[in-house]
Design an enzyme around this catalytic site. Structure first.
Site, short mmCIF file in Angstrom:
data_model
loop_
_atom_site.label_atom_id
_atom_site.label_comp_id
_atom_site.label_asym_id
_atom_site.label_seq_id
_atom_site.Cartn_x
_atom_site.Cartn_y
_atom_site.Cartn_z
NE ARG A 255 -3.93 0.03 2.05
CZ ARG A 255 -4.37 -0.57 3.13
NH1 ARG A 255 -4.15 -0.65 4.42
NH2 ARG A 255 -5.34 -1.72 2.70
CE1 TYR A 256 0.87 4.14 4.27
CE2 TYR A 256 0.85 1.90 5.11
CZ TYR A 256 0.07 3.06 5.23
OH TYR A 256 -0.59 3.37 6.15
NE ARG B 36 5.35 2.48 5.71
CZ ARG B 36 5.45 3.91 5.14
NH1 ARG B 36 5.87 4.07 4.20
NH2 ARG B 36 4.29 4.58 5.40
CB CYS C 105 -3.65 -15.53 17.00
SG CYS C 105 -3.34 -14.14 15.83
CB CYS D 117 -8.33 -9.62 19.91
SG CYS D 117 -6.55 -10.02 20.56
CB CYS E 11 -9.15 -9.89 15.08
SG CYS E 11 -7.87 -10.21 14.10
NE ARG F 112 -3.76 -7.98 8.56
CZ ARG F 112 -2.86 -7.72 9.22
NH1 ARG F 112 -2.43 -8.26 10.28
NH2 ARG F 112 -2.32 -6.44 8.96
CG ASP G 180 -8.92 -1.09 12.15
OD1 ASP G 180 -8.70 0.17 11.86
OD2 ASP G 180 -8.13 -1.93 12.11
CG ASP H 250 -5.03 1.44 9.11
OD1 ASP H 250 -4.61 1.88 8.04
OD2 ASP H 250 -4.33 0.44 9.44
CE LYS I 243 -0.43 1.57 10.99
NZ LYS I 243 -0.21 1.09 9.54
#
Length: 409
Positions: A137-138, A141, A150, A154, A157, A159, A320, A357, A364
């Site tokens: 995206r950037y 990076r 995981c 959470c 989450c 994702r 998010d 985000d 961000k």
């Protein structure tokens, strides 16, 4: 020649067992709910993963579930399963469904409600995937999704669409890694790689060593970052063999997901110390969560605790708009209020950057309290943390024009 016939036989060398701290909460919890586990087993990260709390029956053996929790767990299918390490469960209140850490890991009925603006992939990561599992995206990076696993799951989450489900639409394998690595090799503008997932520190040492080594061999990759919750929820994973391996791949940075000051236990203190002692710069990432960490006092205690453990507060995220997350999300002004309550009232090292985000892949976007009052002639007018107004001479500038006493009506 000396006669050694009466000498005692040589004893075989014992395998050195790595010791890890055992906090009071862990000790009491282990004694009550896992009495047959030895201390060596409890402090073995693989034992913790094998004994994760994953089913309704396992939850009910430990927690007094509310009817809402019980029904929500019973409905859970597909991705984002329930998964809590025994260690992390030891930090949760067994009776109070409003306990901060418990709310982040045990489902409730509101998780199944979809409100306007929510999406399964609100950040548009799939849209920006150059190859499966690699988000570019950037400009300089990439985000490298190395696994869908995981140690704990959470409920908020980002994702949740891809983690914890065997098979499904998202496959993570060495062949997929190779496709992502080939893309990075072919794009010399990529100087920074963030390994995330899932959680990259759940990958076995040898496989993670392989992946980091492949990345380090790409000349234009200047440094690597790992995004992980493991040092906080599975601290015994930070073994001496892991840190020895990670040291080979400097410059390496780690961003640690931290939610609440109650997570900063003796075990976590040790895991952070091992990483810091290995020369790895540590930053924290925290999601702002309604009724869990959305107060200045809670954030200040947590940020101070992180600094004492050599972790620099890095990002405070607005939650998010993932599907089913409305009960976790605060108004945006709550994050501004928290930053305002930290800035000037404690060291600047303890103040993270508050960001949204941006949904749809906007990246961000930092948000700050309004410290600029405006402009008066050649002076910029600024408000400090006490609410007092100060002037800064800026005769050649125009910053602040259109605001303040010098602004046109």
């Amino acid at each position: 020649m000396a006669d050694n016939t009466d000498a005692p036989p040589l004893r075989p060398k014992r395998r050195r067992v790595e010791r890890f701290p055992l906090g009071e909460a862990s000790r009491d919890f282990k004694k009550r709910f896992f009495p047959d586990a030895s201390v060596a087993e409890w402090t073995d990260w693989r034992w913790q993963l094998r004994n994760r709390i994953r089913s309704l029956a396992q939850l009910e053996r430990i927690f007094v579930l509310s009817e809402d929790e019980r029904e929500a767990v019973g409905r859970r299918t597909g991705s984002l399963p329930v998964g809590i390490t025994p260690y992390y469960a030891s930090l949760m209140d067994r009776e109070d469904p409003l306990d901060a850490l418990r709310r982040t890991h045990i489902p409730v009925g509101q998780e199944y409600l979809r409100t306007p603006g929510e999406a399964d992939d609100p950040l548009g990561e799939d849209h920006d995937s150059a190859v499966p599992g690699l988000v570019h995206r950037y400009p300089d990076r990439v985000l490298f999704l190395s696994t869908g696993f995981c140690s704990t799951y959470c409920r908020y989450c980002t994702r949740s669409r891809m983690v914890g489900e065997a098979g499904g639409d998202y496959q993570f394998s060495v062949s997929q890694w190779d496709r992502a690595l080939a893309y990075i090799e072919a794009h010399p503008e990529v100087r920074d790689v963030l390994l995330s997932g899932g959680d990259p520190l759940t990958i076995a040492d040898d496989k993670l060593d392989y992946l980091l080594g492949r990345l380090r061999a790409i000349k234009h990759v200047e440094f690597i970052r790992l995004g992980t919750k493991v040092p906080t929820v599975l601290p015994m994973r930070i073994t001496k063999s892991l840190t020895k391996m990670l040291r080979k791949h400097h410059p390496l940075w780690i961003s640690i997901h931290v939610t609440h000051p109650s997570e900063l236990t003796p075990e976590v203190t040790e895991s952070y110390a091992r990483l810091a002692d290995a020369g790895i710069p540590l930053g924290s990432q925290t999601v702002l969560l309604k009724g869990i960490n959305d107060s200045v006092d809670t954030m200040k205690r947590m940020m101070h605790g992180l600094l004492m453990r050599r972790v620099k507060p890095y990002y405070l995220y607005q939650c998010d708009p993932i599907t089913g997350s409305a009960h976790f999300r605060t108004p945006v002004e709550k994050g501004i209020e928290i930053i305002q309550g930290l800035r000037g009232h404690t060291t600047g090292y303890a103040v993270p950057t508050f960001v949204i985000d941006a949904p749809g892949g906007g990246g961000k976007i930092p948000l700050l309290p309004e410290y600029l009052v405006g402009r008066d002639g050649d002076d910029v007018l600024l408000r400090n943390f006490e609410g007092k107004i100060y002037r800064y001479p800026d005769p050649d500038g125009s910053f602040g024009a259109g605001k303040g006493p010098g602004a046109a009506p």
